[in-house]
Design a protein around this motif. Structure first.
Motif, PDB file in Angstrom:
ATOM      1  N   ASN A  49       0.795  -1.193  -0.108  1.00 46.87           N
ATOM      2  CA  ASN A  49      -0.122   0.062   0.017  1.00 46.87           C
ATOM      3  C   ASN A  49       0.988   1.235  -0.030  1.00 46.87           C
ATOM      4  O   ASN A  49       1.757   1.438   0.734  1.00 46.87           O
ATOM      5  N   GLN A  50       0.826   2.143  -1.074  1.00 48.15           N
ATOM      6  CA  GLN A  50       1.418   3.366  -1.072  1.00 48.15           C
ATOM      7  C   GLN A  50       1.438   4.163   0.190  1.00 48.15           C
ATOM      8  O   GLN A  50       2.588   4.710   0.446  1.00 48.15           O
ATOM      9  N   ALA A  51       0.618   4.197   0.954  1.00 48.18           N
ATOM     10  CA  ALA A  51       0.240   4.938   1.944  1.00 48.18           C
ATOM     11  C   ALA A  51       1.536   4.451   3.204  1.00 48.18           C
ATOM     12  O   ALA A  51       1.902   5.483   3.956  1.00 48.18           O
ATOM     13  N   GLY A  88       0.258  -3.058  -6.380  1.00 46.64           N
ATOM     14  CA  GLY A  88       0.280  -2.157  -5.209  1.00 46.64           C
ATOM     15  C   GLY A  88      -0.840  -1.424  -5.277  1.00 46.64           C
ATOM     16  O   GLY A  88      -1.319  -0.795  -6.301  1.00 46.64           O
ATOM     17  N   LYS A  89      -1.182  -1.039  -4.089  1.00 45.05           N
ATOM     18  CA  LYS A  89      -2.434  -0.067  -3.992  1.00 45.05           C
ATOM     19  C   LYS A  89      -2.093   1.340  -3.986  1.00 45.05           C
ATOM     20  O   LYS A  89      -1.200   1.705  -2.994  1.00 45.05           O
ATOM     21  N   LEU A  96      -1.729  -0.171  -9.120  1.00 45.94           N
ATOM     22  CA  LEU A  96      -0.486  -0.197  -9.891  1.00 45.94           C
ATOM     23  C   LEU A  96       0.226  -1.657 -10.181  1.00 45.94           C
ATOM     24  O   LEU A  96       0.339  -2.243  -9.276  1.00 45.94           O
ATOM     25  N   GLY A  97      -0.059  -1.958 -11.438  1.00 43.08           N
ATOM     26  CA  GLY A  97       0.356  -3.409 -11.701  1.00 43.08           C
ATOM     27  C   GLY A  97       1.779  -3.448 -12.596  1.00 43.08           C
ATOM     28  O   GLY A  97       2.021  -2.428 -13.112  1.00 43.08           O
ATOM     29  N   TRP A  98       2.599  -4.311 -12.375  1.00 42.37           N
ATOM     30  CA  TRP A  98       3.892  -4.634 -13.101  1.00 42.37           C
ATOM     31  C   TRP A  98       3.770  -5.775 -14.209  1.00 42.37           C
ATOM     32  O   TRP A  98       3.395  -6.673 -13.381  1.00 42.37           O
ATOM     33  N   ASP A  99       3.695  -5.433 -15.304  1.00 43.15           N
ATOM     34  CA  ASP A  99       3.820  -6.575 -16.269  1.00 43.15           C
ATOM     35  C   ASP A  99       4.954  -7.327 -16.332  1.00 43.15           C
ATOM     36  O   ASP A  99       6.050  -6.706 -16.843  1.00 43.15           O
ATOM     37  N   PHE A 100       5.231  -8.496 -15.877  1.00 45.84           N
ATOM     38  CA  PHE A 100       6.359  -9.462 -15.556  1.00 45.84           C
ATOM     39  C   PHE A 100       6.800  -9.818 -17.004  1.00 45.84           C
ATOM     40  O   PHE A 100       8.096  -9.793 -17.363  1.00 45.84           O
TER      41      PHE A 100
END
Length: 210
Positions: A49-51, A88-89, A96-100
């Motif tokens: 979580n970005q927080a 990640g939130k 936010l997603g990361w495309d592997f």
């Protein structure tokens, strides 16, 4: 004559039904559980979580997936976690997603998903590279180093393979357990964040992913 044909048809259907029933039981319906398998490594993964991250901002616009318009920047330590965990939130309450595969970032309003676009479920989803999607997992022994209260929860959970492990899962006997969204800053210091070797599992027949 019609009655005779009817009796023959019924007999044929019954015979076919018996053969079908036998085929399903002997071929299509695997055993409910396999024998216990030892020597497994268990790790956990989560949705950061970005927080809880406050590193210097880093722009990722140059690494945006095609068609994506990303915000100006995110904390660098948050991005590092997203690169490991997959999603990640964000502070905007989307993800936010990361495309592997394509090595690029994207944003989505949908909750984190597994490798088959199925929603990840905390304390149920498992990432594994050697078991069929939908395989159910019962962990019967956590192995050394896992606190008793955490191990009790791990053993009671209904785990299911619905994701692939992209990083650090070269060992065929490796399960990565999804524990949900991050709620504390120092998550690595929590008892439920663990790595253990020597676990024992039982795998059951795969079920359809949802």
């Amino acid at each position: 004559m019609l009655a005779a044909c009817g009796l023959l048809a019924v007999a044929a259907l019954c015979y076919a039904g018996l053969r079908l029933h036998h085929r399903l039981n002997t071929i299509d319906m695997p055993q409910t559980q396999t024998a216990p398998q030892t020597g497994y490594t268990l790790t956990v993964y989560f949705t950061p979580n970005q927080a809880h991250y406050h590193g210097p901002l880093r722009s990722i616009r140059s690494k945006a997936c095609a068609g994506q318009h990303l915000p100006d920047g995110f904390p660098a330590d948050f991005l590092e976690r997203v690169g490991l965990e997959g999603f990640g939130k964000t502070a905007r309450s989307n993800y936010l997603g990361w495309d592997f595969d394509r090595h690029c970032y994207f944003t989505t309003s949908r909750s984190p998903v597994g490798s088959h676009e199925n929603t990840l479920v905390p304390w149920q989803s498992v990432a594994a590279n050697h078991l069929s999607p939908g395989t159910r997992i019962h962990i019967t022994d956590c192995g050394p180093g896992v606190p008793a209260t955490v191990c009790t929860r791990v053993k009671a959970a209904h785990w299911r393979v619905d994701d692939l492990c992209s990083i650090g899962c070269d060992d065929a006997k490796h399960l990565d357990l999804y524990i949900g969204e991050q709620t504390r800053a120092a998550i690595e210091d929590e008892d439920f964040y663990f790595v253990t070797k020597g676990a024992t599992i039982q795998a059951s027949a795969p079920e359809a992913l949802r």
